[in-house]
Design an enzyme around this catalytic site. Sequence first.
Site, short mmCIF file in Angstrom:
data_model
loop_
_atom_site.label_atom_id
_atom_site.label_comp_id
_atom_site.label_asym_id
_atom_site.label_seq_id
_atom_site.Cartn_x
_atom_site.Cartn_y
_atom_site.Cartn_z
N ASP A 1 2.31 2.07 8.59
CA ASP A 1 3.22 1.49 9.58
C ASP A 1 4.09 2.55 10.26
O ASP A 1 5.12 2.23 10.84
CB ASP A 1 4.14 0.45 8.91
CG ASP A 1 3.62 -0.97 9.13
OD1 ASP A 1 2.53 -1.12 9.69
OD2 ASP A 1 4.31 -1.92 8.73
N ASP B 1 7.87 -9.15 -2.74
CA ASP B 1 7.27 -9.12 -4.06
C ASP B 1 7.82 -10.23 -4.95
O ASP B 1 7.08 -10.92 -5.66
CB ASP B 1 7.49 -7.75 -4.71
CG ASP B 1 8.92 -7.26 -4.55
OD1 ASP B 1 9.78 -8.02 -4.06
OD2 ASP B 1 9.19 -6.10 -4.91
#
Length: 691
Positions: free
Chosen positions: A268, A421
Amino acid sequence: MSRAPNYEFQEWWNKQRDKENLDLLEVKADQASSSPFTAVDVGDIGGGAAGGGRSDPSVEKDRARSARQLRWVCLLRFQQIASNLSSISNGFLFFLRAANRRISSHSLADSGTSRLYRAIRVFLIVVIGLLGFELVAYFKGWHFRPPSVGSAEVLGMVGVVYARWLEIRASYLAPPLQSLANMCIALFIVQSVDRVVLILGCFWIKFRRIRPVAEVDYEGDVESVEDYPMVLVQIPMCNEREVYQQSIGAVCIMDWPKERMLVQVLDDSDEVDTQQLIKAEVNKWQQRGVRIIYRHRLIRTGYKAGNLKSAMGCDYVKDYEFVAIFDADFQPTPDFLKKTIPYFKGKDDVALVQTRWAFVNKDENLLTRLQNINLSFHFEVEQQVNSVFINFFGFNGTAGVWRIKALEESGGWLERTTVEDMDIAVRAHLCGWKFIFLNDVKCLCELPETYEAYKKQQHRWHSGPMQLFRLCFVDILRSKVSWGKKANLIFLFFLLRKLILPFYSFTLFCIILPLTMFLPESELPAWVVCYIPGIMSILSVLPAPRSFPFIVPYLLFENTMSVTKFNAMISGLFRFGSSYEWVVTKKLGRSSETDLVAYEKESDPLMRSTSLHRSSSDSGIEELSKLELSKKIVKTKRNRLYRKELALAFILLTASVRSLLSAQGIHFYFLLFQGVSFLVVGLDLIGEQVS
């Protein structure tokens, strides 16, 4: 601190030893030939009384030598004291110079317009005003006999105001403050009990030697390559110039059939030169026979969650059964997959196998040592106990292997929080999936070495859970899991460990305790200020026994970090602007060059079959890497000032002066050391220092 050897004393000792060597030999010979219980020996011990009052020359020599030795020992002690004083003074001068440099540069790391900082600044002004008022009363002797309102003619206007202040604080201010203190003490006790229960659970696991059992061993039980499941390995990264080589190299040399593994480098990065370097690294491993691909998103939405979601949308993902995720600074061992994948076999309800983190730079500075204490407790105690007893814990975002079917049934990666997460872990748990934590399988990674990077990391780690709690609270209540699991998620996982802990830490030790110095009608017991926190610190250090010398700095630093965690918790709970801020934790690439050499050696078998084709392509890649590195713009790094920490430092130091006036021993020392701790952190004197 080691002392330089005293050669003058050594020369004197050698001369005395040579001079009296014969006398010593004679004494030893006499002692060897006679019984140790003769009258002569007793007389010698008694100062010559049994020998008729005669003095032994050897004893006189020993006495003279002892006197000279005592004098030299005293001189050595004085030298040691002088060296210690010198080191302390040098450290103090370094502190002053560093503080002056920070203040003169005036580089602020946090906003002075935040709500919390404005509240702390008002609190500081009030505390300083109260201290001035108390100093006037102290020098007038009113701390022995408080004035009354009726004695205005004798005491004057100041005495009347002070007397009125005593009535107001006793009747209107102290009771609500004491009630708030009692509430925080109750929360403190509940959280302490929770920590003790976790420690006892960890001891039980160690005592009974409880550990997960794998159904298959890929070292000897597998006969053909087809018996190895298909594994997708993902490395999400963003502008990870310092660590991309180590992570890619460590993954590419993992001991797993190459045709049964695919590596996705999910980049990214918005820096063009970093993109080119990562592409070149991927191309290098492709030429060596590794199945590895490079993916880059043009629009970086959703941060890491968006990156993973985009990668899981590829058509070829349906051919894979498991996905292993590693952040850019993580370096799995070559046998990582062989140690984790077997725990899925025969257990169709297992969604996640999480491994423990190990740190390449845990001894780099005081900041990394303190982080190691926290994370050692997190993995050794929290993750392991929750895994064994309730088969659930928060996914750590990396160094874990997921069953792709579980990810899909749980809704996949969502971009709604900064803790993707934890989000996927909670949703998988609500769907009935189980988790396994492997405490004996470690994955190397890097701790943030600067306070700025650590503070941004902690802000994200504590604001994200509050975002998630708001979003999934109703889903938890409506889920089909048992009420026990619902209670564990709501009261233990979210409220107690993510909300209550930062709330009472900041409120109790940074707000209530200083106020009780100026409102003595309300008080905090000594066991709340000192004894219980000390015991909790000892319990926290148990998983990292080498860190016992850092118990006191750990306790002070955890209280200092409470302001950052409290601010993050409030911003996440009430959706303030900074709650959705995602800043990639800065890494320094502490893995040594020998690690990269090891990766090259491990990949030798891969290179033999393609050596001719590789030689020309690698030379071009090396030239590209050199070209892009030469274009790198060096960013000036500097240490900064932190407003909230500095303001709280002055509040605590002001309260310590008030505590000294009222002769409160434990409270004074705690406020003093805690104020100094805030001052050190506020001046950015912890962690990596930039000259």
